[in-house]
Write a protein that holds these residues in place. Structure first.
Motif, PDB file in Angstrom:
ATOM      1  N   ASP A  79      44.203 -13.217 -19.726  1.00  0.00           N
ATOM      2  CA  ASP A  79      45.014 -13.531 -18.552  1.00  0.00           C
ATOM      3  C   ASP A  79      44.562 -12.799 -17.308  1.00  0.00           C
ATOM      4  OD1 ASP A  79      45.734 -10.996 -19.385  1.00  0.00           O
ATOM      5  OD2 ASP A  79      47.846 -11.240 -18.863  1.00  0.00           O
ATOM      6  N   ALA A  80      43.394 -12.155 -17.354  1.00  0.00           N
ATOM      7  CA  ALA A  80      42.909 -11.380 -16.213  1.00  0.00           C
ATOM      8  C   ALA A  80      42.128 -12.263 -15.243  1.00  0.00           C
ATOM      9  CB  ALA A  80      42.034 -10.233 -16.693  1.00  0.00           C
ATOM     10  N   ASP A  81      42.117 -11.835 -13.992  1.00  0.00           N
ATOM     11  CA  ASP A  81      41.285 -12.492 -12.980  1.00  0.00           C
ATOM     12  C   ASP A  81      39.905 -11.847 -12.904  1.00  0.00           C
ATOM     13  OD1 ASP A  81      43.408 -14.247 -11.934  1.00  0.00           O
ATOM     14  OD2 ASP A  81      44.303 -12.371 -11.214  1.00  0.00           O
ATOM     15  N   VAL A  82      39.871 -10.537 -13.133  1.00  0.00           N
ATOM     16  CA  VAL A  82      38.628  -9.770 -13.060  1.00  0.00           C
ATOM     17  C   VAL A  82      38.547  -8.871 -14.286  1.00  0.00           C
ATOM     18  CG1 VAL A  82      37.227  -8.161 -11.713  1.00  0.00           C
ATOM     19  CG2 VAL A  82      38.765  -9.748 -10.532  1.00  0.00           C
ATOM     20  N   VAL A  83      37.348  -8.803 -14.883  1.00  0.00           N
ATOM     21  CA  VAL A  83      37.106  -7.927 -16.023  1.00  0.00           C
ATOM     22  C   VAL A  83      35.957  -6.988 -15.672  1.00  0.00           C
ATOM     23  CG1 VAL A  83      36.535  -7.792 -18.468  1.00  0.00           C
ATOM     24  CG2 VAL A  83      37.823  -9.753 -17.603  1.00  0.00           C
ATOM     25  N   LEU A  84      36.196  -5.689 -15.846  1.00  0.00           N
ATOM     26  CA  LEU A  84      35.177  -4.680 -15.575  1.00  0.00           C
ATOM     27  C   LEU A  84      34.973  -3.838 -16.827  1.00  0.00           C
ATOM     28  CD1 LEU A  84      36.306  -3.351 -12.065  1.00  0.00           C
ATOM     29  CD2 LEU A  84      34.462  -4.968 -12.548  1.00  0.00           C
ATOM     30  N   ALA A  85      33.727  -3.770 -17.297  1.00  0.00           N
ATOM     31  CA  ALA A  85      33.390  -2.881 -18.414  1.00  0.00           C
ATOM     32  C   ALA A  85      32.560  -1.737 -17.862  1.00  0.00           C
ATOM     33  CB  ALA A  85      32.613  -3.631 -19.489  1.00  0.00           C
ATOM     34  N   GLU A  86      33.101  -0.531 -17.945  1.00  0.00           N
ATOM     35  CA  GLU A  86      32.355   0.634 -17.473  1.00  0.00           C
ATOM     36  C   GLU A  86      31.439   1.143 -18.566  1.00  0.00           C
ATOM     37  OE1 GLU A  86      32.923   5.282 -16.113  1.00  0.00           O
ATOM     38  OE2 GLU A  86      34.701   4.009 -16.273  1.00  0.00           O
ATOM     39  N   GLY A  87      30.186   1.345 -18.233  1.00  0.00           N
ATOM     40  CA  GLY A  87      29.222   1.839 -19.195  1.00  0.00           C
ATOM     41  C   GLY A  87      29.309   3.335 -19.396  1.00  0.00           C
ATOM     42  N   SER A  88      28.476   3.827 -20.324  1.00  0.00           N
ATOM     43  CA  SER A  88      28.342   5.258 -20.545  1.00  0.00           C
ATOM     44  C   SER A  88      26.867   5.630 -20.432  1.00  0.00           C
ATOM     45  CB  SER A  88      28.885   5.647 -21.922  1.00  0.00           C
ATOM     46  OG  SER A  88      28.231   4.927 -22.942  1.00  0.00           O
TER      47      SER A  88
END
Length: 436
Positions: A79-88
């Motif tokens: 249900d999100a408009d934006v998805v952000l995956a933060e790396g390591s």
């Protein structure tokens, strides 16, 4: 469909977390629903993500998790408009030996999910060379697509112009350039960033980061570069058995390292969780059938834990009839003594014979694969558990029977086997998943 991106960098300490938080809050301020994820084992960044978005963030890990588990976890972004995956660490940094679905590198997640990468580049001490680094990252691995870069800590307009021109010459988009700005620097602690719940002003800091990034980064261009993504049906869910039906969970500033996906898996399996605070001298719920002490920073509160006689005696009474398990810091508290960084020894609960010391710091860091020699809550002998170890304590004594045979990601046996005595068990590694 959501706009999905991975935020990564050539190395740690470049500004991934700050940019992730700023983008998340800036888009949330525009009325968009933003869902964050964290690639790799990390307790602290997801708490910051939740503060920025108002939605729980979870870890996805290609070394410890299979594709079905990762697909299940990211489906929360439906249900999100934006998805952000933060790396390591850096984009391609992982371990030498492949795990369940990869090496733990951020690039694994980017390729697996088809999410393009926004690179944070710090060109301090260089100019055109920053473009060579970006080009190398763009071309290093087929299947990982670079959306563009955000420059961080640029020294001057002239410096920015030199780097921008070099990147433009090789066809890499620059979404923005951030001058140095001390007001949005996140404070550090020896295991990483200070936890979000310890920062009363975290909301103000994230708001300032969002304002600053919105002023210097083309947010619309970043969104246009994102993949259009919607979750695919997952073949399986989370592979984490609850340690019991009613779980008493230690939860406060000293015991805060709990993966959200673990708690969700426990609840999904029908378990009930009650929390208590050892720092407040509280005891486990008497109706619980198992007690779980997670990791955290007990060494910073060792004197207080030692002084809390009600907690220590209550935990010992609980362990007379029911299982008690500790991870890392929780394991140390189950031991007989903990020596802090100043060399002061503090008495712990004594359920295990473990003695640890922070007087001589020694980093223990890496993935762990453990084969249980005896049962621990939720898992039977022979179970293969995947997790990670990250602490600076030294083992002074570990006299009890070993809980498991533990290997690092290369297959080498490590000395941190965990312990068992009576109803008490403990491990230095933090559990992420069990091999299917």
């Amino acid at each position: 469909m959501a706009a999905a991106l991975v935020i990564s960098a050539p190395a740690s300490g470049v500004g991934k977390t700050t940019l992730t938080l700023a983008l998340a809050r800036a888009w949330r301020n525009r009325g968009l629903n933003v869902q964050c994820f964290k690639s790799g084992p990390d307790y602290i960044d997801p708490a910051f993500h939740a503060a920025a978005t108002g939605r729980a963030s979870v870890n996805v890990d290609s070394w410890a998790m299979d594709r079905g588990t990762i697909a299940h976890l990211v489906s929360r972004a439906a249900d999100a408009d934006v998805v952000l995956a933060e790396g390591s660490m850096g984009l391609f940094d992982g371990v030498a030996a492949r795990g369940v679905s990869g090496t733990g590198a951020t690039a694994d997640i980017a390729e697996m999910l088809g999410w393009p990468v926004v690179l944070v580049i710090d060109p301090s001490g260089q100019a055109q060379t920053a473009a060579a680094i970006a080009a190398g990252l763009r071309d290093y691995r087929p299947g990982v697509r670079l959306a563009g870069v955000v420059l961080n800590r640029v020294a001057s307009p002239r410096h920015e112009d030199l780097v921008r021109r070099a990147l433009d010459d090789i066809g890499i988009a620059v979404f923005g350039a951030l001058p140095r700005h001390a007001e949005i620097s996140l404070p550090k602690r020896h295991l990483g960033l200070v936890q979000a719940e310890e920062r009363a002003e975290i909301g103000k800091l994230i708001d300032e980061a969002a304002r600053f990034v919105a002023e210097h980064v083309d947010l619309d261009a970043v969104l246009r570069s994102a993949a259009r993504w919607s979750p695919q049906p997952a073949a399986n869910g989370l592979n984490v058995a609850p340690p019991g039906q009613r779980i008493a969970l230690a939860r406060d500033a000293a015991f805060s390292f709990v993966y959200p996906h673990m708690l969700e898996a426990w609840r999904a399996a029908g378990a009930e969780i009650s929390t208590f605070s050892p720092l407040a001298d509280e005891v486990p719920d008497a109706s619980a059938d198992v007690c779980w002490l997670p990791g955290g920073y007990p060494e910073l509160h060792a004197g207080r834990i030692a002084a809390n006689a009600r907690f220590r005696s209550g935990l010992r009474a609980f362990a007379e009839t029911r299982p008690v398990h500790g991870e890392c810091g929780g394991y140390m508290v189950l031991g007989t003594g903990l020596t802090d960084a100043d060399g002061v020894s503090h008495e712990m609960t004594g359920l295990l014979g473990l003695e640890t010391s922070f007087a001589k710091r020694r980093m223990h860091l890496g993935y762990r694969l453990a084969e249980l020699a005896a049962p621990m809550p939720g898992h039977q002998p022979g179970a293969r558990l995947r997790g990670h170890e990250f602490h600076y304590s030294t083992i002074v004594a570990q006299p009890d029977a070993p809980l498991a045979v533990v290997h690092d990601a290369t297959g080498a046996v490590v000395a941190e086997t965990g312990s068992r005595r009576g109803h008490a068990t403990g491990t230095f590694f933090h559990l992420i998943a069990e091999d299917r």
